[in-house]
Design a protein around this motif. Structure first.
Motif, PDB file in Angstrom:
ATOM      1  N   LEU B   9      59.661  36.846  59.317  1.00 12.82           N
ATOM      2  CA  LEU B   9      59.273  37.839  58.341  1.00 12.82           C
ATOM      3  C   LEU B   9      57.943  37.485  57.708  1.00 12.82           C
ATOM      4  N   ALA B  11      56.163  38.209  54.234  1.00 11.74           N
ATOM      5  CA  ALA B  11      56.536  38.735  52.931  1.00 11.74           C
ATOM      6  C   ALA B  11      55.661  39.934  52.581  1.00 11.74           C
ATOM      7  N   SER B  12      56.208  40.761  51.739  1.00 10.93           N
ATOM      8  CA  SER B  12      55.500  41.964  51.346  1.00 10.93           C
ATOM      9  C   SER B  12      54.108  41.630  50.819  1.00 10.93           C
ATOM     10  N   ALA B  15      52.760  40.926  46.608  1.00 11.13           N
ATOM     11  CA  ALA B  15      53.344  39.743  45.993  1.00 11.13           C
ATOM     12  C   ALA B  15      53.082  39.763  44.490  1.00 11.13           C
ATOM     13  N   ALA B  21      49.251  36.837  48.543  1.00  9.12           N
ATOM     14  CA  ALA B  21      50.378  37.186  49.406  1.00  9.12           C
ATOM     15  C   ALA B  21      50.826  35.953  50.183  1.00  9.12           C
ATOM     16  N   THR B  22      52.128  35.766  50.275  1.00 10.97           N
ATOM     17  CA  THR B  22      52.660  34.571  50.921  1.00 10.97           C
ATOM     18  C   THR B  22      53.475  34.968  52.138  1.00 10.97           C
ATOM     19  N   VAL B  24      56.161  33.771  54.918  1.00  7.93           N
ATOM     20  CA  VAL B  24      57.180  32.746  55.079  1.00  7.93           C
ATOM     21  C   VAL B  24      57.861  32.926  56.428  1.00  7.93           C
TER      22      VAL B  24
END
Lengths: 109, 330
Positions: B9, B11-12, B15, B21-22, B24
């Motif tokens: 995934l 992440a959106s 953030a 934005a991260t 993961v």
């Protein structure tokens, strides 16, 4: 097929942080919180915005497999060795991020 | 679509607040000494105990003979648990190749757990990782990554058949089976695995006590419906990792060594059509020609007629044609 994975999976287990310490940038508190929030969002199949950073991991339903996965990925991301029990000792995003900040300073010193 | 392919995934992008934005991506395997030790102990037990039971069963056949009752107990337990694994664990939970009523899903999950191939979520995570990396680095049980020469070949074959069970790393279910981790009934069955595994031994023992009678009947039921059945079911499924990635025909183009073999498809109810399966992993049917015996597929057809399941996937003639090799000489 995703190609962003390191291909070797059987060798990277021996030394938890495989990268040289210098190759990993110092993480800011905001970075760490954002990373933990994104991880929780993945685990819970929720949007990062809806994650309560004060709520305990336990009440989020994080089990031991999830804790092992999270701590293993944290070690790699921060380049420091961590104990799997930190998830229970610092049981929220805010508390764990604070702990990781001090832990990071200590390992840099 | 194999769900494993969508589990890494990002992440959106929205953030929170100031943080960037991260992205993961949870790790492939869990490296944890305590977990690994437990895994090794359970695997060695499940590998070594059934052969001891088989020897005891053979000894009893020589000394006291065997009747049709033991054979029936064996066959019934064999069929039920094999259906649990191929129709349930594999075609429903790992690949979601058809929709099923919750009662059917629960029944299949319980039957599959009695096959003692590990808890459901572990099984599914391992299998999805196998598909994502089939016969390349990251495959939990490939026979083809162990070097050149006959010694390496034998070592690879042994690894893919049995050794991976105790020497391999534990697949991260967070990454590969996060969907099942949110299904309350499935988590419950997953955690009840030890009880269900024992239930699979108690049921044939009770059947033996009732149908044959006495302690002797109980022991015979336990040995034939429990130990001998486990031994044969184990090897029938382990052979998919070893034989079906070494031998067989390759009518379809895949990125791995998966092969079809008729004789292997009989004991594991259709799993032997492994080249078909890797070419069309979301197909509920592994036999894709009229002559390709697929007992698991027949069970799915029967359950559909009874109303327990619906919308089983299968490849269209065009999809089959687009993946078919010109010549199947290899």
């Amino acid at each position: 097929m995703n190609t962003d994975q390191p291909p070797e999976t059987n060798t990277d287990s021996v030394v938890p942080p495989p990268q040289a310490e210098s190759s990993i940038p110092r993480r800011s508190r905001a970075d760490i919180r954002s990373w933990l929030t994104a991880y929780l969002a993945f685990l819970l199949e929720e949007e990062p915005q809806s994650i309560n950073t004060e709520l305990s991991f336990d009440s989020h339903g994080i089990d031991s497999a999830a804790a092992v996965s999270l701590v293993g990925d944290l070690e790699e991301w921060m380049g420091i060795e961590l104990d799997p029990t930190i998830v229970y000792d610092y049981p929220s995003v805010t508390q764990l991020a604070d702990f990781l900040m001090t832990r990071q300073e200590r390992s840099a010193a | 679509m194999n769900p494993a392919e969508s589990t890494h995934l990002v992440a959106s992008p929205r953030a929170p607040e100031t943080a960037p934005a991260t992205a993961v991506t949870p790790r492939l395997t869990l490296q944890d000494e305590a977990l690994q030790r437990t895994q090794r102990r359970l695997a060695v037990t499940m590998i070594l105990v059934p052969p001891i039971g088989v020897m005891a069963a053979i000894t009893m056949v020589i000394t006291t003979g065997i009747t049709i009752v033991e054979i029936v107990i064996f066959l019934v337990m064999y069929a039920l648990t094999t259906i649990g694994v191929t129709v349930g664990f594999h075609r429903q939970f790992a690949h979601r190749s058809y929709e099923a009523r919750q009662s059917v899903r629960i029944a299949l999950a319980i039957l599959g757990s009695m096959a003692i191939q590990g808890p459901l979520i572990f099984w599914v995570a391992t299998h999805r990782r196998h598909h994502q990396f089939s016969d390349s680095d990251g495959d939990p049980h490939s026979p083809n990554l162990h070097g050149e020469g006959w010694k390496a070949w034998l070592g690879g074959f042994w690894y893919s058949h049995i050794r991976w069970l105790y020497a391999g790393e534990i697949t991260n279910s967070v990454r590969f089976a996060n969907d099942l981790r949110h299904d309350k009934a499935i988590v419950w069955i997953n955690n009840a695995y030890p009880i269900l595994a024992i239930l699979g031994l108690v049921l044939p023992s009770v059947a033996g006590a009732l149908l044959i009678g006495g302690w002797m009947g109980t022991v015979k039921g336990f040995l034939w419906g429990g130990m001998v059945r486990l031994f044969v079911v184990h090897h029938a499924f382990w052979s998919i990792g070893s034989f079906a990635h070494t031998f067989g025909s390759h009518p379809y183009r895949t990125d791995d060594h998966s092969g079809n073999s008729f004789w292997l498809a009989i004991p594991n109810f259709g799993e032997g059509w492994h080249n078909n399966h890797h070419a069309f992993p979301s197909s509920a049917f592994f036999g894709l020609e009229w002559w390709q015996l697929d007992i698991g597929g027949l069970v799915i057809s029967a359950l559909r007629r009874l109303g327990g399941i619906k919308n089983p996937n299968s490849p269209t003639p065009e999809q089959k044609a687009s993946k078919r090799r010109q010549q199947t000489i290899d």
